[in-house]
Design a protein around this motif. Structure first.
Motif, mmCIF file in Angstrom:
data_model
loop_
_atom_site.group_PDB
_atom_site.id
_atom_site.type_symbol
_atom_site.label_atom_id
_atom_site.label_comp_id
_atom_site.label_asym_id
_atom_site.label_seq_id
_atom_site.Cartn_x
_atom_site.Cartn_y
_atom_site.Cartn_z
ATOM 1 N N ALA A 70 3.911 -3.283 -4.191
ATOM 2 C CA ALA A 70 5.115 -3.541 -3.392
ATOM 3 C C ALA A 70 5.448 -5.036 -3.400
ATOM 4 O O ALA A 70 6.622 -5.419 -3.523
ATOM 5 C CB ALA A 70 4.917 -3.050 -1.959
ATOM 6 N N THR A 71 4.426 -5.858 -3.300
ATOM 7 C CA THR A 71 4.634 -7.312 -3.336
ATOM 8 C C THR A 71 5.220 -7.742 -4.679
ATOM 9 O O THR A 71 6.135 -8.561 -4.737
ATOM 10 C CB THR A 71 3.302 -8.039 -3.065
ATOM 11 N N LYS A 72 4.698 -7.161 -5.745
ATOM 12 C CA LYS A 72 5.190 -7.484 -7.090
ATOM 13 C C LYS A 72 6.663 -7.083 -7.236
ATOM 14 O O LYS A 72 7.481 -7.850 -7.768
ATOM 15 C CB LYS A 72 4.333 -6.758 -8.123
ATOM 16 N N LEU A 73 7.002 -5.888 -6.736
ATOM 17 C CA LEU A 73 8.397 -5.431 -6.809
ATOM 18 C C LEU A 73 9.310 -6.345 -5.987
ATOM 19 O O LEU A 73 10.415 -6.686 -6.426
ATOM 20 C CB LEU A 73 8.511 -3.989 -6.299
ATOM 21 N N LYS A 96 12.714 -9.210 -7.026
ATOM 22 C CA LYS A 96 14.048 -9.310 -6.430
ATOM 23 C C LYS A 96 14.162 -10.502 -5.481
ATOM 24 O O LYS A 96 15.134 -10.615 -4.726
ATOM 25 C CB LYS A 96 14.386 -8.019 -5.666
ATOM 26 N N ASN A 97 13.173 -11.394 -5.507
ATOM 27 C CA ASN A 97 13.157 -12.574 -4.628
ATOM 28 C C ASN A 97 13.289 -12.196 -3.157
ATOM 29 O O ASN A 97 14.065 -12.805 -2.417
ATOM 30 C CB ASN A 97 14.249 -13.573 -5.032
ATOM 31 N N VAL A 98 12.548 -11.205 -2.754
ATOM 32 C CA VAL A 98 12.535 -10.764 -1.362
ATOM 33 C C VAL A 98 11.129 -10.996 -0.803
ATOM 34 O O VAL A 98 10.143 -10.607 -1.427
ATOM 35 C CB VAL A 98 12.915 -9.264 -1.248
ATOM 36 N N ALA A 99 11.060 -11.627 0.357
ATOM 37 C CA ALA A 99 9.760 -11.820 1.016
ATOM 38 C C ALA A 99 9.344 -10.503 1.659
ATOM 39 O O ALA A 99 10.177 -9.796 2.234
ATOM 40 C CB ALA A 99 9.871 -12.910 2.074
ATOM 41 N N ILE A 100 8.067 -10.179 1.551
ATOM 42 C CA ILE A 100 7.559 -8.938 2.122
ATOM 43 C C ILE A 100 6.217 -9.218 2.796
ATOM 44 O O ILE A 100 5.403 -9.967 2.269
ATOM 45 C CB ILE A 100 7.441 -7.840 1.036
ATOM 46 N N SER A 101 6.031 -8.643 3.957
ATOM 47 C CA SER A 101 4.742 -8.710 4.652
ATOM 48 C C SER A 101 4.070 -7.360 4.491
ATOM 49 O O SER A 101 4.681 -6.330 4.774
ATOM 50 C CB SER A 101 4.942 -8.994 6.144
ATOM 51 N N CYS A 102 2.832 -7.364 4.040
ATOM 52 C CA CYS A 102 2.109 -6.116 3.809
ATOM 53 C C CYS A 102 1.014 -5.966 4.859
ATOM 54 O O CYS A 102 0.273 -6.904 5.127
ATOM 55 C CB CYS A 102 1.516 -6.102 2.408
ATOM 56 N N ILE A 103 0.946 -4.776 5.428
ATOM 57 C CA ILE A 103 0.015 -4.497 6.506
ATOM 58 C C ILE A 103 -0.782 -3.243 6.161
ATOM 59 O O ILE A 103 -0.204 -2.227 5.780
ATOM 60 C CB ILE A 103 0.772 -4.246 7.836
ATOM 61 N N THR A 104 -2.100 -3.314 6.327
ATOM 62 C CA THR A 104 -2.956 -2.136 6.208
ATOM 63 C C THR A 104 -3.582 -1.880 7.573
ATOM 64 O O THR A 104 -4.108 -2.801 8.197
ATOM 65 C CB THR A 104 -4.077 -2.362 5.171
ATOM 66 N N GLU A 105 -3.479 -0.642 8.020
ATOM 67 C CA GLU A 105 -4.050 -0.253 9.316
ATOM 68 C C GLU A 105 -4.885 1.001 9.128
ATOM 69 O O GLU A 105 -4.814 1.659 8.084
ATOM 70 C CB GLU A 105 -2.935 0.032 10.333
ATOM 71 N N GLU A 106 -5.645 1.330 10.131
ATOM 72 C CA GLU A 106 -6.422 2.569 10.164
ATOM 73 C C GLU A 106 -6.064 3.345 11.412
ATOM 74 O O GLU A 106 -5.830 2.743 12.456
ATOM 75 C CB GLU A 106 -7.928 2.276 10.246
ATOM 76 N N GLY A 107 -6.037 4.665 11.304
ATOM 77 C CA GLY A 107 -5.778 5.483 12.475
ATOM 78 C C GLY A 107 -4.913 6.669 12.129
ATOM 79 O O GLY A 107 -4.866 7.106 10.985
ATOM 80 N N SER A 108 -4.230 7.148 13.126
ATOM 81 C CA SER A 108 -3.287 8.234 12.957
ATOM 82 C C SER A 108 -1.965 7.604 12.517
ATOM 83 O O SER A 108 -1.358 6.832 13.267
ATOM 84 C CB SER A 108 -3.127 8.976 14.283
ATOM 85 N N ALA A 109 -1.523 7.919 11.299
ATOM 86 C CA ALA A 109 -0.404 7.193 10.693
ATOM 87 C C ALA A 109 0.840 7.165 11.580
ATOM 88 O O ALA A 109 1.436 6.095 11.780
ATOM 89 C CB ALA A 109 -0.084 7.801 9.331
#
Length: 160
Positions: A79-82, A86-99
């Motif tokens: 997702a970061t690469k994509l 397009k020159n868009v900043a993206i914050s990626c978050i990984t969590e655990e639990g009930s989605a």
């Protein structure tokens, strides 16, 4: 609700549909100069149910959970690469639990005003219907939800 959307979130589960949703969310974020977050949730609720039903033993659960974290890293890196394309900043978050609960709470806590999801899976049984995290997200989040369905159109738009 604000239009254009100022803070968009896309849920990534590793499916083709969710990757199309990532591409569409990137295009929306670029068009509206919106902040974009991508989230992957390692569904520990589902893992617990697999242990409870005897499909996994605890040690298998741990190994599978580690694999899911590696999947999260790989999909969010994609997702970061994509987004970078397009020159868009993206914050990626990984969590655990009930989605659906993690997504619902994150949306409330972070002022997300649009959730972008891949298409909903085909319901094969009543149990599938009850356990679908995507369905639960659609029913429980407090912001508008966009379902991305036409993968070919999304891919063509992204490539332009």
């Amino acid at each position: 609700m604000s239009v254009p959307f100022k803070h968009i979130m896309v849920y990534v589960d590793g499916s083709e549909d969710s990757l199309s949703a990532v591409m569409y969310a990137i295009l929306l974020a670029k068009q509206d100069a919106s902040k974009l977050d991508a989230m992957y949730v390692v569904n520990t609720r589902a893992l617990s149910e697999l242990v409870k039903s005897g499909i996994f033993i605890d040690s298998e659960r741990s190994a599978y959970q580690r694999d899911l974290h590696k999947d999260a890293e790989r999909y969010l890196k994609h997702a970061t690469k994509l987004a970078k394309m397009k020159n868009v900043a993206i914050s990626c978050i990984t969590e655990e639990g009930s989605a659906h609960r993690i997504v619902r709470d994150y949306i409330k806590e972070n002022g997300i005003d649009l959730l972008v999801l891949g298409g909903m899976s085909t319901i094969r049984s009543r149990l599938d219907d009850l356990n679908s995290e995507t369905d639960r997200m659609v029913r429980t989040v407090t912001c508008p939800v966009m379902l991305v369905r036409d993968e070919e159109d999304v891919w063509n738009s992204f490539d332009e």
